[in-house]
Design an enzyme around this catalytic site. Structure first.
Site, PDB file in Angstrom:
ATOM      1  N   LYS A 152       9.083  10.273  15.599  1.00 54.95           N
ATOM      2  CA  LYS A 152       9.363   9.314  16.687  1.00 54.95           C
ATOM      3  C   LYS A 152      10.368   9.911  17.672  1.00 54.95           C
ATOM      4  CE  LYS A 152       8.912   5.095  13.807  1.00 54.95           C
ATOM      5  NZ  LYS A 152       7.883   4.284  14.442  1.00 54.95           N
ATOM      6  N   ASN A 188      16.002  10.947   1.958  1.00 44.60           N
ATOM      7  CA  ASN A 188      17.184  11.112   2.808  1.00 44.60           C
ATOM      8  C   ASN A 188      18.292  11.800   2.015  1.00 44.60           C
ATOM      9  OD1 ASN A 188      19.005  10.982   4.901  1.00 44.60           O
ATOM     10  ND2 ASN A 188      18.970   8.752   5.123  1.00 44.60           N
ATOM     11  N   HIS A 238      17.829  15.119  12.464  1.00 42.36           N
ATOM     12  CA  HIS A 238      18.251  14.383  11.264  1.00 42.36           C
ATOM     13  C   HIS A 238      17.053  13.558  10.795  1.00 42.36           C
ATOM     14  CE1 HIS A 238      20.034  11.774   8.434  1.00 42.36           C
ATOM     15  NE2 HIS A 238      19.954  10.709   9.207  1.00 42.36           N
ATOM     16  N   CYS A 292      25.838  10.530   8.575  1.00 45.81           N
ATOM     17  CA  CYS A 292      25.033  11.750   8.410  1.00 45.81           C
ATOM     18  C   CYS A 292      25.437  12.862   9.357  1.00 45.81           C
ATOM     19  CB  CYS A 292      23.554  11.436   8.625  1.00 45.81           C
ATOM     20  SG  CYS A 292      22.939  10.172   7.536  1.00 45.81           S
ATOM     21  N   THR A 330      13.766   4.835   1.435  1.00 42.73           N
ATOM     22  CA  THR A 330      14.374   5.935   2.191  1.00 42.73           C
ATOM     23  C   THR A 330      15.632   6.462   1.489  1.00 42.73           C
ATOM     24  OG1 THR A 330      15.658   4.450   3.639  1.00 42.73           O
ATOM     25  CG2 THR A 330      13.449   5.042   4.369  1.00 42.73           C
ATOM     26  N   ASP A 369       0.852  -1.186   0.000  1.00 40.97           N
ATOM     27  CA  ASP A 369       0.000   0.000   0.000  1.00 40.97           C
ATOM     28  C   ASP A 369       0.897   1.249   0.000  1.00 40.97           C
ATOM     29  OD1 ASP A 369      -1.700   2.087   0.630  1.00 40.97           O
ATOM     30  OD2 ASP A 369      -2.771   0.978   2.205  1.00 40.97           O
ATOM     31  N   GLU A 396      28.985  11.425   2.828  1.00 44.08           N
ATOM     32  CA  GLU A 396      29.316  10.017   2.982  1.00 44.08           C
ATOM     33  C   GLU A 396      29.133   9.294   1.658  1.00 44.08           C
ATOM     34  OE1 GLU A 396      26.552   7.506   5.185  1.00 44.08           O
ATOM     35  OE2 GLU A 396      25.466   9.326   5.731  1.00 44.08           O
ATOM     36  N   SER A 449      18.768   0.274  13.695  1.00 45.89           N
ATOM     37  CA  SER A 449      19.202   1.659  13.475  1.00 45.89           C
ATOM     38  C   SER A 449      18.213   2.653  14.084  1.00 45.89           C
ATOM     39  CB  SER A 449      19.421   1.939  11.980  1.00 45.89           C
ATOM     40  OG  SER A 449      18.195   2.066  11.278  1.00 45.89           O
TER      41      SER A 449
END
Ligand code: HMG
Length: 396
Positions: free
Chosen positions: A247, A281, A238, A116, A157, A34, A84, A206
């Site tokens: 979150k 990202n 970040h 990052c 991502t 979805d 990076e 992570s």
């Protein structure tokens, strides 16, 4: 709280991204999931996809050109390039940008790496240089192409973007305050071995590592005399994907015991997510794309308001610090140009995205020339005799 008489911080901040875009709905369709898993579940609608003649140098140069156009290069004696997705094991990508922009010889140019996090290291180093001699100006560029293996869980991502910012005394945009909280932990949550062009990641681990680092960095920030949560008006994290920042902010509200409802929490954060939701990202650039997004998309007048920053780089190193938005900051922003950089990207279909992803690895070690594709001012022309060639385009 300025902590010292000399005010140092970010004087100007410019943005660039790749010139193609993939709607994550196309990836969802391919994966048979979805689309709301990506749009809502991870909080990403699109990702920027570099053309064959775009990379960290062309995006970084495009961001930095806007800074030099406004301020000139005089007085910039340091250029720090955070990335990076380096394009050479020895030479700094910043040297290519320095050349493309015609900057003066009396300049130190260096590349910084720690996933990052390294743009924040560059910011802190720049602040130190300016604090020692307020005549100094430091140009920081953060530029990355986030790449995971095709058909891996990290694929939604991905993304690409660059920022450039000028660090000076008496900054016009954001004064950075001196107290910081640091947290380093030797873990394998995300990394890219030298023989791979895509990152390896332990996805769920992570996420947990990011949140644990936030707790560690916040704790040291408070121990070292940082202000309380209630003295911070906005937050900028970040953003590997925007839901991660949501979150993280929920977690910080909990550990700080702030007791804010969902609406109040989101009001402190949401404007910082707008641009990243569309670039994907951008690793080192991500938190500063978030800052630009906050300054451009928050309806409130942020002058005099304090922003809390949490910078995380896998592996891992992280830092919590704060900055105060300066009066007149809106005059420094390039709101229309930044909106165009996102709106004018060429939509690409799924097959072209896949082909471009695979082509990155196809020609290692051989001479080749790239097709002329980018509508941007700088392009990666190809490789001859193992040397990467860059040039200005006719759009420059
Ligand atoms: P996944 O396992 O495919 O996804 O990978 P999921 O099953 O966890 O679902 C994601 C969310 O979508 C969940 O929400 C689902 O409930 C929701 P949550 O419970 O987490 O709030 N969902 C839906 N929502 C609405 N409608 C639906 C629906 N279906 C599901 N229909 C993962 C997700 C992020 C793990 C993966 O994409 C990944 O591995 N990404 C790369 C790693 C990463 O970004 N890590 C972040 C922390 S590390 C970091 O930030 C550093 C980094 O930037 C690198 C550096 O420092 O250099 C990565």
């Amino acid at each position: 709280m300025t902590g010292s008489a000399l005010r140092v911080g970010i004087h100007d901040l410019a943005f660039a991204t790749a010139h193609q875009v993939l709607d994550l709905g196309a990836l969802a369709e391919h994966n048979g999931v979805d689309a709301n898993k990506y749009y809502i579940g991870i909080g990403q609608t699109e990702m920027s996809v570099p053309a064959a003649d775009e990379d960290i140098v062309t995006m970084g140069a495009q961001a930095a050109a806007q800074i030099l156009e406004r301020h000139g290069a005089d007085g910039i004696r340091t250029l720090l390039f955070a990335t990076e997705s380096g394009i050479d094991q020895s030479k700094s990508a910043g040297v290519f940008v320095h050349s493309l922009l015609g900057m003066g010889e009396n300049c130190r140019v260096v590349e910084l790496k720690q996933a990052c996090y390294s743009a924040t290291a560059a910011l802190q180093f720049a602040l130190g240089i300016v604090a020692r001699d307020p005549r100094e100006k430091v140009l920081v560029i953060a530029s990355d192409v986030a790449r995971y293996a095709l058909d891996s869980s990290g694929e939604p991502t991905q993304g690409a973007a660059a920022v450039a910012f000028l660090v000076t005394a008496d900054p016009a945009l954001v004064e950075i305050e001196p107290v910081t909280g640091l947290y380093t932990d030797d873990i394998a949550d995300f990394w890219r071995p030298n023989y791979l062009s895509t990152a390896l990641v332990d996805g769920k681990f992570s996420l947990a590592a990011y949140l644990r680092s936030l707790e560690g960095a916040w704790s040291e920030y408070r121990d070292r005399g940082g202000v309380g949560f209630d003295q911070i008006d906005r937050f900028c994290y970040h953003q590997p994907f925007t839901k991660m920042a949501v979150k993280a902010h929920d977690r910080l509200v909990t550990i700080a015991g702030a007791g804010l409802d969902r609406e109040a929490r989101r009001a402190q954060l949401d404007a910082s997510l707008e641009m990243n939701r569309r670039t994907g990202n951008s690793y080192t650039a991500s938190i500063y794309v978030g800052l630009l997004s906050l300054l451009e998309h928050d309806d409130a007048d942020l002058a005099g308001r304090r922003i809390g920053f949490f910078s995380y780089g896998s592996g891992s190193v992280s830092e919590f610090f704060t900055g105060v938005v300066q009066p007149g900051y809106r005059a420094v922003l390039r709101v229309d140009a930044d909106a165009r950089a996102l709106d004018d990207r060429a939509p690409i279909g799924f097959p072209r995205y896949r082909r471009l992803h695979q082509d990155v690895d196809a020609v290692a070690g051989e001479d080749y020339a790239t097709a002329v594709e980018t509508p941007g001012p700088f392009r990666f022309a190809g490789v001859s005799e193992h040397v990467r060639r860059y040039e200005r385009t006719t759009h420059a």
